[in-house]
Design an enzyme around this catalytic site. Structure first.
Site, PDB file in Angstrom:
ATOM      1  N   GLY A  14       0.826  -1.209   0.000  1.00 37.93           N
ATOM      2  CA  GLY A  14       0.000   0.000   0.000  1.00 37.93           C
ATOM      3  C   GLY A  14       0.852   1.247   0.000  1.00 37.93           C
ATOM      4  N   ASN A  91       0.516  -2.645   4.948  1.00 37.85           N
ATOM      5  CA  ASN A  91      -0.266  -1.409   4.996  1.00 37.85           C
ATOM      6  C   ASN A  91      -1.381  -1.346   3.950  1.00 37.85           C
ATOM      7  OD1 ASN A  91      -0.596   1.531   5.821  1.00 37.85           O
ATOM      8  ND2 ASN A  91      -0.124   1.754   3.647  1.00 37.85           N
ATOM      9  N   TYR A 156     -15.281  -2.986   7.489  1.00 38.66           N
ATOM     10  CA  TYR A 156     -13.963  -2.385   7.702  1.00 38.66           C
ATOM     11  C   TYR A 156     -13.527  -2.570   9.154  1.00 38.66           C
ATOM     12  CZ  TYR A 156     -10.202   1.087   7.459  1.00 38.66           C
ATOM     13  OH  TYR A 156      -8.988   1.722   7.503  1.00 38.66           O
ATOM     14  N   LYS A 160     -10.211  -4.684  10.484  1.00 39.23           N
ATOM     15  CA  LYS A 160      -9.123  -4.076  11.241  1.00 39.23           C
ATOM     16  C   LYS A 160      -8.999  -4.656  12.647  1.00 39.23           C
ATOM     17  CE  LYS A 160      -7.516  -1.398   8.040  1.00 39.23           C
ATOM     18  NZ  LYS A 160      -6.158  -1.606   7.511  1.00 39.23           N
ATOM     19  N   ILE A 189      -6.327  10.759   9.628  1.00 40.18           N
ATOM     20  CA  ILE A 189      -5.084  11.147   8.971  1.00 40.18           C
ATOM     21  C   ILE A 189      -5.432  11.799   7.635  1.00 40.18           C
ATOM     22  CG2 ILE A 189      -2.857  10.375   8.100  1.00 40.18           C
ATOM     23  CD1 ILE A 189      -3.222   9.899  11.094  1.00 40.18           C
TER      24      ILE A 189
END
Length: 265
Positions: A14, A91, A156, A160, A189
């Site tokens: 990634g 990642n 998601y 994770k 982020i």
């Protein structure tokens, strides 16, 4: 303070943009040999920019981390090019957002395949080389949603949270070979991930959230961060560089938040 990764081989999936590109730049500036991986052709452009800026020795590869054969070939090429695989940073990740009752199973399957199975595959293949070396560091990207699920993204959050479980399990299994396994949870982020699915921002967000545009919505969420700012890829990269360094050789099985204090657990 820059850490010296001269002669160290660092694999980053990634790596073409956002957090992954920020991590790659940090290791390039610290002298590492890089293997930059993405399923997008853009990874070659990102790699060339880092080569030009830092004179780094970089192998760029276009790889689907859900494909077992491609992942095996990735680490074989890395080992043939550089001799060792010292650090592998898992990642690669994707996200979609939808109402629970409208989410197609294909979306759920894809998110788990990339974000969780992809992490496991890369760890498995990297560890084969690290066991031979009797040394290595595996670092996995989880998320704030690995700690606390968020609306419209149950798949998601599950993916994770799974990364944290993989990290804890592998840290115990690989410890006899001096391999550390850790994870990190980015919060809000500033990266291109915010532009990942434009349909979401116009159609899916709740009526309360629809009052804001993308930039205004981020600003609203930032109000809940004690440090009162969104993070930058460089903020994440600093933590990852530490976890990959000799300073962190007695740290394993840990998942560390990098979110300005948004989630304190």
């Amino acid at each position: 303070m820059n850490r010296n990764f001269q002669g160290k081989t660092v694999v980053i999936t990634g790596a073409c943009r956002g957090i992954g590109a920020g991590i790659a730049e940090r290791f390039a500036s610290d002298g590492a040999q890089l293997v930059m991986v993405s399923n997008a052709k853009r990874v070659f452009e990102t790699a060339e920019k880092l080569k030009s800026a830092y004179g780094s020795d970089i192998l760029a590869l276009q790889v689907d981390v859900t494909d077992e054969g491609q992942v095996q070939d990735l680490y074989r090429q890395a080992a043939e090019r550089f001799g060792t695989i010292d650090v592998s940073i898992q990642n690669a990740g994707v996200i979609t957002i939808d109402y629970f009752d409208k989410m197609p199973k294909s979306d759920f399957d894809k998110i788990l395949a990339v974000n969780t199975t992809g992490v496991w595959l890369c760890c498995r293949e990297a560890a084969k080389y690290m066991v031979k070396q009797q040394y290595g560091s595996l670092i996995n990207t989880s998320s704030g949603q690995g700690r606390q699920g968020f609306i419209y993204t149950p798949h998601y959050a599950a993916s994770k949270m799974g990364v944290i479980g993989i990290t804890q399990s592998l840290s115990q299994e690989l410890a006899p070979w001096n391999i550390t396994v850790n994870a990190f949870c980015p919060g809000i982020i500033e990266s291109e991930m915010w532009d990942y699915n434009d349909r979401v921002w116009g159609e899916i967000l709740s009526s309360e959230e629809k009052k804001y545009g993308k930039g205004e919505l981020m600003a609203e969420w930032v109000k809940g961060i004690p440090l009162k700012r969104a993070g930058q890829p460089q903020d994440v990269a600093g933590l990852v560089a530490f976890l990959a360094s000799d300073d962190a050789r007695y740290i394993t099985g840990q998942t560390i938040n990098v979110d300005g204090g948004l989630i304190m657990s």
